[in-house]
Enzyme design. Structure first.
Site, PDB file in Angstrom:
ATOM      1  N   CYS A 112       0.803  -1.232   0.000  1.00  0.00           N
ATOM      2  CA  CYS A 112       0.000   0.000   0.000  1.00  0.00           C
ATOM      3  C   CYS A 112       0.831   1.276   0.000  1.00  0.00           C
ATOM      4  CB  CYS A 112      -0.944  -0.027   1.185  1.00  0.00           C
ATOM      5  SG  CYS A 112      -1.944  -1.531   1.190  1.00  0.00           S
ATOM      6  N   HIS A 258      -3.847   6.391   1.097  1.00  0.00           N
ATOM      7  CA  HIS A 258      -4.125   5.046   0.592  1.00  0.00           C
ATOM      8  C   HIS A 258      -5.545   4.677   1.032  1.00  0.00           C
ATOM      9  CE1 HIS A 258      -4.381   0.818   0.273  1.00  0.00           C
ATOM     10  NE2 HIS A 258      -4.270   0.613   1.563  1.00  0.00           N
ATOM     11  N   ASN A 288     -10.134  -1.940  -1.693  1.00  0.00           N
ATOM     12  CA  ASN A 288      -8.735  -1.593  -1.408  1.00  0.00           C
ATOM     13  C   ASN A 288      -7.858  -2.300  -2.448  1.00  0.00           C
ATOM     14  OD1 ASN A 288      -6.077  -1.708  -0.473  1.00  0.00           O
ATOM     15  ND2 ASN A 288      -6.663  -1.857   1.672  1.00  0.00           N
TER      16      ASN A 288
END
Lengths: 331, 77
Positions: A112, A258, A288
């Site tokens: 990430c 993020h 995500n």
């Protein structure tokens, strides 16, 4: 002299997995909570025979329709789902896209935090005179690492590939960076088996999960500990990056973290005291997507005109490693 | 913090409106006690008590009282 982000193209796999799809598979699961709390309605999932590199190639194909591929003189590709141990996916991409051969290319393994790291590397390559136009590919398919019985991770993660061009510019559009690394969290987001440490067996000790989805060949995430890391590291990272750039949050027009999940983002926003109006939360349709969330959000905000030319945008990536990074860019 | 106030926060943040929550309620036995609930508890401890609760500590709680003991009994009236 400096660098700027000049192009972003996103490729999402065709197949989607909605909350309703998951509710059919897991009747006891509280699907209504997922959209409300996590802010995710669906995720795109790569096909069986479609890899992260394929997603990266498709995103790059879209990009080179608009951008002269012969300008590209360096490729950096971020993934944790490579086609092969070797060769590097970036070399395969060079050939598939038909990029020049007198260019540099390499992969790096981050999650990430990957996009912000890649942007930092690209800036360094350009400002040191080693490159003029860097293709940064952030492509990920966590779906291939997740056990099919692991409802928690299946509800969070989606697959995506993004191609971004960072190129030389008259003015610096990518400002100072801060970086962070703490391997203390190595076991809290891990695929224990498959590498050379535990190639075909072992690694069970890395998993503190007693459910049926516990499988050392698959992705394990210790959610509570990842949340603890995030609420500890991110506020410090934000004050550090503001200080390093001699500015305050009032000087920043927009903030993109993020896109981990809506709950974490809202909590961070309140803790750091960021105005809701300038804080990006949108992963409803994609989930995500690890190293792809920040450029997806950037493109989204640009297309919606939430951010305009010359706006100062603070971006921050954080996750597996632990690894984190932040910077301030001007579009 | 008053115990009653803490229970109100738990009910709201964990969405336990249908539960008659008390200090002796077995939190971990509730239908709604999932990974999202654990995340909410971590957030409550951080926001209201400036306390970090680890995954290992949270794996060992059961009742609301045991959660209060973990946060620190001195923090409750």
């Amino acid at each position: 002299m400096g660098v700027k982000i000049s192009n972003i193209e996103v490729y999402l796999p065709k197949d989607t997995l909605s909350n309703d799809d998951l509710a059919i598979e897991f009747p006891d699961w509280h699907s209504y909570k997922i959209e409300k709390k996590l802010g995710i309605a669906q995720r795109h999932i790569a096909a069986e025979d479609e890899t992260a590199l394929d997603l990266g190639i498709k995103a790059t194909e879209k990009l080179v329709e608009k951008y002269d591929k012969n300008n590209i003189d360096f490729v950096i590709l971020c993934t944790q789902s490579p086609d092969y141990y070797l060769p590097s996916s970036s070399c395969i991409l060079q050939e598939k896209i038909g990029l020049r051969t007198d260019i540099g290319a390499f992969d790096y393994n981050l999650g990430c935090s990957g996009f912000v790291y890649g942007l930092g590397i690209a800036k360094g390559l350009i400002n040191s005179g080693m490159a003029n136009s860097v293709l940064l590919v952030t492509a990920e398919t966590y779906s291939k690492h997740i056990n099919k019985n692991d409802i928690a991770n299946r509800s969070i993660f989606g697959d995506a590939g993004v191609a971004t061009i960072i190129e030389k510019s008259d003015k610096e559009h990518v400002n100072e960076f801060i970086f962070g690394t703490n391997g203390v969290g190595k076991n809290n987001l891990i695929v224990p088996q498959g590498g050379f440490k535990h190639k075909d067996s072992g690694g069970e000790d890395k998993i503190n999960d007693k459910t049926k989805s516990a499988d050392p060949k698959c992705l394990f995430m210790n959610g509570p500990e990842i949340f603890n890391f995030t609420i500890e590291a991110v506020p410090v990272a934000i004050s550090s990056v503001l200080e390093k750039n001699n500015c305050t949050m009032d000087d920043i027009e927009y903030v993109i973290f993020h896109q981990a999940n809506k709950y974490i983002l809202n909590y961070l926003r309140k803790k750091i005291n960021i105005d809701k109006a300038k804080f990006h939360i949108n992963m409803t349709e994609t989930g995500n997507t690890v190293s792809a969330t920040i450029p997806i959000a950037l493109k989204d905000a640009l297309e919606n005109e939430t951010i305009k030319k010359d706006d100062k945008v603070l971006i921050c990536g954080f996750g597996v490693g632990y690894s984190w990074s932040a910077t301030i860019i001007e579009i | 913090m008053k115990t009653s106030e803490f229970i109100e926060i738990l009910v709201e943040d964990l969405e336990l409106e249908n539960v008659d929550l008390a200090v002796d309620t077995e939190l971990t036995e509730l239908d709604d006690y999932d990974s999202l609930a654990i995340m909410s508890i971590i957030a409550i401890a951080d926001e209201h008590f400036d306390t970090t609760l680890t995954a290992v500590q949270l794996a060992n709680i059961n009742t609301v009282q045991s959660l209060m003991d973990l946060i620190g009994s001195d923090k409750f009236e």
